[in-house]
Design an enzyme around this catalytic site. Structure first.
Site, short mmCIF file in Angstrom:
data_model
loop_
_atom_site.label_atom_id
_atom_site.label_comp_id
_atom_site.label_asym_id
_atom_site.label_seq_id
_atom_site.Cartn_x
_atom_site.Cartn_y
_atom_site.Cartn_z
N LYS A 183 0.86 -1.17 0.00
CA LYS A 183 0.00 0.00 0.00
C LYS A 183 0.90 1.23 0.00
CE LYS A 183 -3.62 2.38 2.53
NZ LYS A 183 -4.55 2.34 3.67
N LYS A 235 -2.27 -1.48 -3.79
CA LYS A 235 -3.12 -0.29 -3.75
C LYS A 235 -2.27 0.97 -3.74
CE LYS A 235 -6.19 1.89 -0.47
NZ LYS A 235 -6.83 1.78 0.80
C1 PBG Z 1 -7.13 3.32 5.51
C2 PBG Z 1 -7.57 3.29 4.09
C3 PBG Z 1 -7.45 4.29 3.12
C4 PBG Z 1 -8.07 3.83 1.97
C5 PBG Z 1 -8.56 2.55 2.25
N1 PBG Z 1 -8.22 2.23 3.56
C6 PBG Z 1 -6.91 5.67 3.24
C7 PBG Z 1 -5.47 5.89 3.48
O1 PBG Z 1 -4.66 4.98 3.58
O2 PBG Z 1 -5.12 7.08 3.60
C8 PBG Z 1 -8.19 4.57 0.67
C9 PBG Z 1 -9.24 4.09 -0.27
C10 PBG Z 1 -9.52 5.04 -1.36
O3 PBG Z 1 -8.84 6.07 -1.53
O4 PBG Z 1 -10.46 4.77 -2.13
N2 PBG Z 1 -8.19 2.92 6.37
#
Ligand code: PBG
Length: 310
Positions: A183, A235
């Site tokens: 991520k 992601k």
């Molecule tokens: C953290 C989380 C995020 C997203 C999913 N889980 C935000 C981040 O890491 O700042 C982002 C999903 C999206 O942008 O569609 N709980």
């Protein structure tokens, strides 16, 4: 002929719909940076979930948005059985049973008043091990509420192993883990911050990955697999298709990719201006994520696309 020889397909079962459910609202609230996506009430979520299942999606991923006054330093709402996310999980599991895979975001950022994915130490830094302890408690609460698959998205070291041990210890041997393996700290999460009414100041670069790094994703992957991940995720999706391919080439567990809020917003905004063909861009983007090697795609278009594909 093209249909006959196409190498990649997108089927409804490959798609997962991410949804937001908010506490303390009496009607769905639009999210201005994600036109067409809302913060649901529990009631409107039930309808949206039933539609998604009717369209044949493979799963639904829930994010909870507590009332601002219920946020605190440790994210107490996350493992409270009456917290918004756990309440919504219980309702959907009652409604849907095992007709789809019910997933939950196992992360603290929506529930903390500082907006970080973990708890902070005395210096205001995210405390890895203390955060992991909170994730374990949250995971057990989500499993109790009926989630089939948990998505730890906080990028703390050791989170998958600790959650696996915690679930097993609490008797949830069959609750799976969709690990956010690679991520990246991304500018494309912008609209999500509005979607969950995040209070975050600054960024998450001390715990999420640097865009510049490819090999690091492989190290994260090895750790998550060793710790017991059932599915691994990359992601965002579109700016990281090389990572999706790298991961898909070496694993024998399913690979997921998340077409995130900013990706949704970009395509939606350009289409609104008439600059691109919306429907074609949606199909092309999701097909490219599948082609890169994702067997599962999380996308805010899941229900719409599944309906179109039926
Ligand atoms: C953290 C989380 C995020 C997203 C999913 N889980 C935000 C981040 O890491 O700042 C982002 C999903 C999206 O942008 O569609 N709980």
């Amino acid at each position: 002929m093209r249909r006959l020889v196409a190498e990649t397909s997108v089927e409804p079962r490959h798609l997962v719909l991410p949804v937001f459910v908010a506490d303390g609202i009496d009607a769905p609230q639009p999210i201005s940076s994600m036109p067409g996506v809302v913060q649901h009430t529990v009631e409107s979520l039930r309808t949206a979930a039933a539609e998604a299942v009717g369209a044949g999606v493979g799963g639904i991923m829930l994010f909870g948005v507590p009332k601002p006054e219920d946020k605190d330093g440790v994210g107490s709402g996350a493992d409270d059985p009456d917290g918004i996310l756990n309440r919504a999980l219980r309702t959907l599991r009652d409604d849907l049973g095992d007709t789809t895979v019910l997933m939950a975001d196992t992360c603290l950022d929506e529930f903390t008043d500082h907006g970080h994915c973990g708890v902070l130490d005395d210096h205001g830094r995210v405390d890895n091990d203390a955060s992991v302890e909170r994730y374990v408690s949250m995971a057990v609460a989500q499993a109790q509420a009926g989630a089939h698959l948990l998505g730890p998205s906080g990028m703390m070291d050791g989170q998958v192993g600790a959650i696996r041990a915690g679930l097993d210890g609490a008797g949830f041997l069959d609750t799976g883990i969709l690990a956010y393996t690679a991520k990246y700290a991304s500018a494309f999460y912008g609209p999500f911050r509005e979607a969950v009414a995040s209070t975050l100041q600054g960024d998450r670069r001390t715990y999420q990955q640097d865009t510049a790094n490819r090999g690091e994703a492989m190290r994260e992957l090895e750790l998550d697999l060793a710790e017991g991940a059932d599915i691994v995720m990359v992601k965002p999706a579109m700016s990281y298709l090389d990572i999706v391919r790298d991961v898909a080439n070496v694993v024998d567990v399913p690979v997921a990719a998340y077409q995130i809020s900013g990706e949704y917003a970009m395509i939606t905004a350009a289409a609104e201006r008439g600059w691109i063909d919306r429907d074609a861009a949606i199909v092309e983007s999701v097909t490219s994520i599948r082609r890169a090697g994702a067997s599962i795609v999380l996308t805010y278009w899941a229900t719409e696309l599944a309906t179109r594909l039926l």
